[in-house]
Motif scaffolding. Structure first.
Motif, PDB file in Angstrom:
ATOM      1  N   SER A  66       0.919  -1.271   0.001  1.00 40.05           N
ATOM      2  CA  SER A  66      -0.024  -0.025  -0.099  1.00 40.05           C
ATOM      3  C   SER A  66       0.996   1.298   0.033  1.00 40.05           C
ATOM      4  O   SER A  66       0.453   2.209  -0.332  1.00 40.05           O
ATOM      5  N   GLU A  67       2.231   1.254   0.580  1.00 36.52           N
ATOM      6  CA  GLU A  67       2.835   2.428   0.362  1.00 36.52           C
ATOM      7  C   GLU A  67       3.747   2.711  -0.635  1.00 36.52           C
ATOM      8  O   GLU A  67       4.561   3.819  -0.601  1.00 36.52           O
ATOM      9  N   LEU A  68       3.963   1.580  -1.664  1.00 34.15           N
ATOM     10  CA  LEU A  68       4.835   1.840  -2.641  1.00 34.15           C
ATOM     11  C   LEU A  68       4.563   2.863  -3.502  1.00 34.15           C
ATOM     12  O   LEU A  68       3.614   3.005  -4.086  1.00 34.15           O
ATOM     13  N   HIS A  69       5.752   3.798  -3.825  1.00 35.75           N
ATOM     14  CA  HIS A  69       5.370   4.928  -4.766  1.00 35.75           C
ATOM     15  C   HIS A  69       6.307   5.089  -5.702  1.00 35.75           C
ATOM     16  O   HIS A  69       6.068   5.840  -6.692  1.00 35.75           O
ATOM     17  N   MET A  70       7.446   4.476  -5.702  1.00 34.43           N
ATOM     18  CA  MET A  70       8.468   4.378  -6.860  1.00 34.43           C
ATOM     19  C   MET A  70       9.319   2.963  -7.097  1.00 34.43           C
ATOM     20  O   MET A  70       9.435   2.558  -6.123  1.00 34.43           O
ATOM     21  N   VAL A  71       9.126   2.548  -8.409  1.00 31.55           N
ATOM     22  CA  VAL A  71       9.807   1.339  -8.562  1.00 31.55           C
ATOM     23  C   VAL A  71      10.780   1.825  -9.727  1.00 31.55           C
ATOM     24  O   VAL A  71      10.384   2.687 -10.742  1.00 31.55           O
ATOM     25  N   GLU A  72      12.071   1.349  -9.785  1.00 27.10           N
ATOM     26  CA  GLU A  72      13.111   1.551 -10.911  1.00 27.10           C
ATOM     27  C   GLU A  72      13.695   0.295 -11.433  1.00 27.10           C
ATOM     28  O   GLU A  72      14.196  -0.565 -10.480  1.00 27.10           O
ATOM     29  N   PHE A  73      13.742   0.195 -12.812  1.00 26.18           N
ATOM     30  CA  PHE A  73      14.186  -0.860 -13.339  1.00 26.18           C
ATOM     31  C   PHE A  73      15.483  -0.512 -14.434  1.00 26.18           C
ATOM     32  O   PHE A  73      15.184   0.216 -15.038  1.00 26.18           O
ATOM     33  N   VAL A  74      16.787  -0.751 -14.103  1.00 30.45           N
ATOM     34  CA  VAL A  74      17.757  -0.612 -14.845  1.00 30.45           C
ATOM     35  C   VAL A  74      18.491  -1.709 -15.300  1.00 30.45           C
ATOM     36  O   VAL A  74      18.980  -2.586 -14.448  1.00 30.45           O
ATOM     37  N   ASP A  75      18.719  -2.086 -16.696  1.00 32.64           N
ATOM     38  CA  ASP A  75      19.409  -2.943 -17.055  1.00 32.64           C
ATOM     39  C   ASP A  75      18.834  -4.379 -16.466  1.00 32.64           C
ATOM     40  O   ASP A  75      19.582  -5.285 -16.059  1.00 32.64           O
ATOM     41  N   CYS A  76      17.573  -4.627 -16.699  1.00 32.43           N
ATOM     42  CA  CYS A  76      16.922  -6.158 -16.437  1.00 32.43           C
ATOM     43  C   CYS A  76      16.434  -6.543 -17.830  1.00 32.43           C
ATOM     44  O   CYS A  76      15.240  -6.488 -17.775  1.00 32.43           O
ATOM     45  N   PRO A  77      17.145  -6.933 -18.573  1.00 36.77           N
ATOM     46  CA  PRO A  77      16.493  -7.195 -20.079  1.00 36.77           C
ATOM     47  C   PRO A  77      16.012  -8.443 -20.127  1.00 36.77           C
ATOM     48  O   PRO A  77      15.073  -8.327 -21.113  1.00 36.77           O
ATOM     49  N   LEU A  78      15.896  -9.381 -19.167  1.00 44.05           N
ATOM     50  CA  LEU A  78      14.955 -10.437 -19.374  1.00 44.05           C
ATOM     51  C   LEU A  78      13.596 -10.498 -18.650  1.00 44.05           C
ATOM     52  O   LEU A  78      12.801 -11.118 -19.020  1.00 44.05           O
TER      53      LEU A  78
END
Length: 135
Positions: free
Chosen positions: A78-90
Motif C-alpha cells: 500500500s505504500e509503494l510509490h516508486m519503482v526503478e528498473f535498470v538493465d533488467c533485459p529478461l
C-alpha cells in the motif's frame, strides 16, 4: 530485522532467488544491484507493508517479479510509490495488479526495455504508461 528500514544488496553473484517469507515490517527502501544470477523476486506477499521504493539495477537474469497469487495489491504494498528498473533485459512483464497501487507515482526505466514489455491487458498498459519516466 524488524527495525530495518533500508536494505541494499550489491554484487551477490550466487543469489538466484530473493528469500520468500522474510518479514521486514518496517522496510521502506529496497535496492538490489549487480546480482547477476537473480532470476525471481517475490515482494508482493505482504512481508514488506511499508515499502515505498524499489530499485532493481543490473539484474541480467531477472525474469519475474512475483507477488501473492492475486498479484500486487493495496493490502500488501500500500505504500509503494516508486519503482526503478535498470538493465533488467529478461524482465518482460510487470507484476499483475501493479496498476492498482494507488500510491504508485513513478516507474523509472529504459525506453527500449519499456517498449519490449508484454502486458496483462490494455488497462494495465495505459495506467502504468502514465507513470513511466525514461532514465
Amino acid at each position: 530485522m524488524s527495525r530495518l528500514q533500508l536494505l541494499v544488496i550489491v554484487n551477490c553473484p550466487l543469489l538466484e532467488r530473493f528469500p520468500r517469507g522474510m518479514k521486514m515490517p518496517n522496510l521502506k527502501e529496497l535496492q538490489i544491484t549487480m546480482c547477476n544470477q537473480l532470476m525471481e523476486l517475490d515482494i508482493g506477499s505482504g512481508s514488506y507493508p511499508l515499502l515505498e521504493s524499489l530499485t532493481l539495477d543490473e539484474l541480467n537474469k531477472l525474469q519475474s517479479i512475483a507477488g501473492s497469487r492475486s498479484g500486487w495489491n493495496e493490502s500488501t504494498l500500500s505504500e509503494l510509490h516508486m519503482v526503478e528498473f535498470v538493465d533488467c533485459p529478461l524482465l518482460k512483464k510487470l507484476p499483475k495488479g501493479m496498476e492498482k497501487l494507488s500510491r504508485l507515482k513513478q516507474i523509472n526505466g529504459e525506453y527500449e526495455w519499456w517498449k519490449r514489455l508484454t502486458w496483462e491487458n490494455n488497462e494495465m498498459k495505459t495506467s502504468l504508461s502514465r507513470l513511466f519516466m525514461i532514465i
